[in-house]
Design a protein around this motif. Structure first.
Motif, PDB file in Angstrom:
ATOM      1  N   ILE A   1       6.859   1.365  -8.752  1.00 14.00           N
ATOM      2  CA  ILE A   1       6.283   0.164  -9.380  1.00 14.00           C
ATOM      3  C   ILE A   1       7.072  -1.103  -9.013  1.00 14.00           C
ATOM      4  N   PRO A   2       8.412  -1.113  -9.114  1.00 15.10           N
ATOM      5  CA  PRO A   2       9.130  -2.332  -8.717  1.00 15.10           C
ATOM      6  C   PRO A   2       8.912  -2.701  -7.243  1.00 15.10           C
ATOM      7  N   ASN A   3       8.913  -1.721  -6.354  1.00 14.06           N
ATOM      8  CA  ASN A   3       8.655  -2.001  -4.942  1.00 14.06           C
ATOM      9  C   ASN A   3       7.235  -2.516  -4.735  1.00 14.06           C
ATOM     10  N   PHE A   4       6.294  -1.922  -5.434  1.00 11.87           N
ATOM     11  CA  PHE A   4       4.897  -2.344  -5.347  1.00 11.87           C
ATOM     12  C   PHE A   4       4.749  -3.817  -5.713  1.00 11.87           C
ATOM     13  N   TYR A   5       5.276  -4.196  -6.878  1.00 13.42           N
ATOM     14  CA  TYR A   5       5.153  -5.583  -7.316  1.00 13.42           C
ATOM     15  C   TYR A   5       5.948  -6.536  -6.422  1.00 13.42           C
TER      16      TYR A   5
ATOM     17  N   ILE B   1      -5.925  -0.836   2.506  1.00 15.31           N
ATOM     18  CA  ILE B   1      -6.223  -0.941   1.071  1.00 15.31           C
ATOM     19  C   ILE B   1      -7.277   0.094   0.684  1.00 15.31           C
ATOM     20  N   ALA B   2      -8.342   0.196   1.459  1.00 17.59           N
ATOM     21  CA  ALA B   2      -9.419   1.144   1.146  1.00 17.59           C
ATOM     22  C   ALA B   2      -8.921   2.587   1.213  1.00 17.59           C
ATOM     23  N   ASN B   3      -8.143   2.915   2.229  1.00 15.10           N
ATOM     24  CA  ASN B   3      -7.611   4.275   2.343  1.00 15.10           C
ATOM     25  C   ASN B   3      -6.678   4.609   1.183  1.00 15.10           C
ATOM     26  N   THR B   4      -5.884   3.637   0.774  1.00 16.90           N
ATOM     27  CA  THR B   4      -4.976   3.847  -0.353  1.00 16.90           C
ATOM     28  C   THR B   4      -5.778   4.046  -1.637  1.00 16.90           C
ATOM     29  N   GLN B   5      -6.816   3.238  -1.821  1.00 15.61           N
ATOM     30  CA  GLN B   5      -7.693   3.410  -2.988  1.00 15.61           C
ATOM     31  C   GLN B   5      -8.300   4.814  -2.992  1.00 15.61           C
ATOM     32  N   GLY B   6      -8.704   5.281  -1.810  1.00 17.99           N
ATOM     33  CA  GLY B   6      -9.278   6.617  -1.700  1.00 17.99           C
ATOM     34  C   GLY B   6      -8.287   7.705  -2.077  1.00 17.99           C
ATOM     35  N   LEU B   7      -7.045   7.561  -1.618  1.00 19.21           N
ATOM     36  CA  LEU B   7      -6.009   8.532  -1.993  1.00 19.21           C
ATOM     37  C   LEU B   7      -5.801   8.551  -3.501  1.00 19.21           C
ATOM     38  N   LEU B   8      -5.773   7.370  -4.110  1.00 19.28           N
ATOM     39  CA  LEU B   8      -5.596   7.293  -5.558  1.00 19.28           C
ATOM     40  C   LEU B   8      -6.755   7.955  -6.294  1.00 19.28           C
ATOM     41  N   SER B   9      -7.959   7.729  -5.820  1.00 15.13           N
ATOM     42  CA  SER B   9      -9.136   8.315  -6.464  1.00 15.13           C
ATOM     43  C   SER B   9      -9.121   9.831  -6.402  1.00 15.13           C
ATOM     44  N   GLY B  10      -8.460  10.386  -5.395  1.00 16.90           N
ATOM     45  CA  GLY B  10      -8.420  11.829  -5.232  1.00 16.90           C
ATOM     46  C   GLY B  10      -7.343  12.543  -6.029  1.00 16.90           C
ATOM     47  N   ILE B  11      -6.536  11.807  -6.781  1.00 14.84           N
ATOM     48  CA  ILE B  11      -5.458  12.442  -7.557  1.00 14.84           C
ATOM     49  C   ILE B  11      -6.049  13.298  -8.666  1.00 14.84           C
ATOM     50  N   LYS B  12      -5.637  14.559  -8.670  1.00 14.12           N
ATOM     51  CA  LYS B  12      -6.092  15.486  -9.705  1.00 14.12           C
ATOM     52  C   LYS B  12      -4.901  16.345 -10.133  1.00 14.12           C
TER      53      LYS B  12
ATOM     54  N   CYS C   1       0.821  -1.220   0.000  1.00 15.31           N
ATOM     55  CA  CYS C   1       0.000   0.000   0.000  1.00 15.31           C
ATOM     56  C   CYS C   1       0.852   1.266   0.000  1.00 15.31           C
ATOM     57  N   ASN C   2       2.036   1.208   0.591  1.00 14.01           N
ATOM     58  CA  ASN C   2       2.875   2.407   0.680  1.00 14.01           C
ATOM     59  C   ASN C   2       3.230   2.985  -0.688  1.00 14.01           C
ATOM     60  N   GLN C   3       3.401   2.146  -1.685  1.00 15.31           N
ATOM     61  CA  GLN C   3       3.844   2.644  -2.992  1.00 15.31           C
ATOM     62  C   GLN C   3       2.766   3.515  -3.647  1.00 15.31           C
ATOM     63  N   PRO C   4       1.534   3.017  -3.825  1.00 10.41           N
ATOM     64  CA  PRO C   4       0.507   3.895  -4.408  1.00 10.41           C
ATOM     65  C   PRO C   4       0.127   5.040  -3.467  1.00 10.41           C
ATOM     66  N   ARG C   5       0.220   4.801  -2.175  1.00  9.12           N
ATOM     67  CA  ARG C   5      -0.054   5.858  -1.188  1.00  9.12           C
ATOM     68  C   ARG C   5       0.925   7.017  -1.393  1.00  9.12           C
ATOM     69  N   ASN C   6       2.204   6.686  -1.484  1.00 10.63           N
ATOM     70  CA  ASN C   6       3.208   7.728  -1.656  1.00 10.63           C
ATOM     71  C   ASN C   6       3.145   8.358  -3.046  1.00 10.63           C
ATOM     72  N   PHE C   7       2.692   7.611  -4.037  1.00 12.57           N
ATOM     73  CA  PHE C   7       2.446   8.197  -5.360  1.00 12.57           C
ATOM     74  C   PHE C   7       1.369   9.274  -5.258  1.00 12.57           C
ATOM     75  N   ALA C   8       0.266   8.948  -4.581  1.00 11.84           N
ATOM     76  CA  ALA C   8      -0.832   9.911  -4.429  1.00 11.84           C
ATOM     77  C   ALA C   8      -0.373  11.139  -3.647  1.00 11.84           C
ATOM     78  N   LEU C   9       0.392  10.919  -2.583  1.00  9.86           N
ATOM     79  CA  LEU C   9       0.896  12.046  -1.795  1.00  9.86           C
ATOM     80  C   LEU C   9       1.843  12.905  -2.624  1.00  9.86           C
ATOM     81  N   TRP C  10       2.713  12.261  -3.386  1.00 10.70           N
ATOM     82  CA  TRP C  10       3.645  12.981  -4.260  1.00 10.70           C
ATOM     83  C   TRP C  10       2.875  13.820  -5.286  1.00 10.70           C
ATOM     84  N   CYS C  11       1.833  13.231  -5.866  1.00  8.00           N
ATOM     85  CA  CYS C  11       1.014  13.968  -6.831  1.00  8.00           C
ATOM     86  C   CYS C  11       0.392  15.207  -6.190  1.00  8.00           C
ATOM     87  N   ASP C  12       0.106  15.107  -4.901  1.00  4.39           N
ATOM     88  CA  ASP C  12      -0.524  16.208  -4.173  1.00  4.39           C
ATOM     89  C   ASP C  12       0.506  17.157  -3.550  1.00  4.39           C
ATOM     90  N   GLY C  13       1.803  16.918  -3.836  1.00  3.41           N
ATOM     91  CA  GLY C  13       2.851  17.791  -3.317  1.00  3.41           C
ATOM     92  C   GLY C  13       3.163  17.583  -1.849  1.00  3.41           C
TER      93      GLY C  13
END
Length: 169
Positions: A132-136, A89-100, A57-69
């Protein structure tokens, strides 16, 4: 090859997090709700399944945070309940959904700090060569732990994102 953009990265993370949730549900059923399987590991010096879930979860979570600065913010690696695993998992999905953010974000230089060392790289390199490599790695490790523990899962469970494309010959 399709050009990479923020939405395609989100889609990859979201679909594979759905796979992780699917694998956990199969394990939950296999172990009749006994959550001790979250402490299973492949070998003694590897981290347990619960930690693999947090790290996945940390990988997509940190992607979403990075996208948000925002700075990286890893989850507590002590995942000892299914409720917490599903919540991550749900919180990470929520962060991803909020990327704009616009795709230009992938061209920006980002910096990863680790103790007295750091790496500077473009956003694309950050995503493709770090996240992505860490995620997989952690997703596959979670899958492998469950297989080793006797959960009846296979490639179809791991590659659920391809199911909509399957056709009968």
């Amino acid at each position: 090859m399709q050009s990479q953009n923020i939405d395609s990265i989100k889609t990859i993370f979201q679909s594979r997090l759905t796979t992780l949730e699917h694998l956990l549900k199969l394990a939950q059923s296999h172990f009749d709700g006994n959550e001790s399987f979250l402490q299973k590991r492949i070998v003694a010096d590897m981290l347990p399944l619960g930690t693999q879930i947090a790290f996945t979860c940390n990988q997509p979570r940190n992607f979403a945070l990075w996208c948000d600065g925002k700075p990286m913010d890893n989850l507590d690696p002590e995942v000892t309940s299914l409720a917490l695993a599903y919540e991550h998992i749900a919180n990470t999905q929520g962060l991803l959904s909020g990327i704009k953010v616009k795709d230009e974000k992938l061209s920006e230089v980002t910096r990863l700090d680790e103790k007295d060392l750091y790496i500077e790289m473009s956003g694309s390199v950050y995503v493709n060569d770090f996240l992505i490599p860490n995620f997989y790695f952690h997703l596959v490790t979670a899958y492998d732990i469950l297989r080793m523990a006797g959960v009846s899962i296979g490639k179809r469970d791991y590659m659920m994102h391809l199911v909509p494309f399957i056709k009968k010959a």
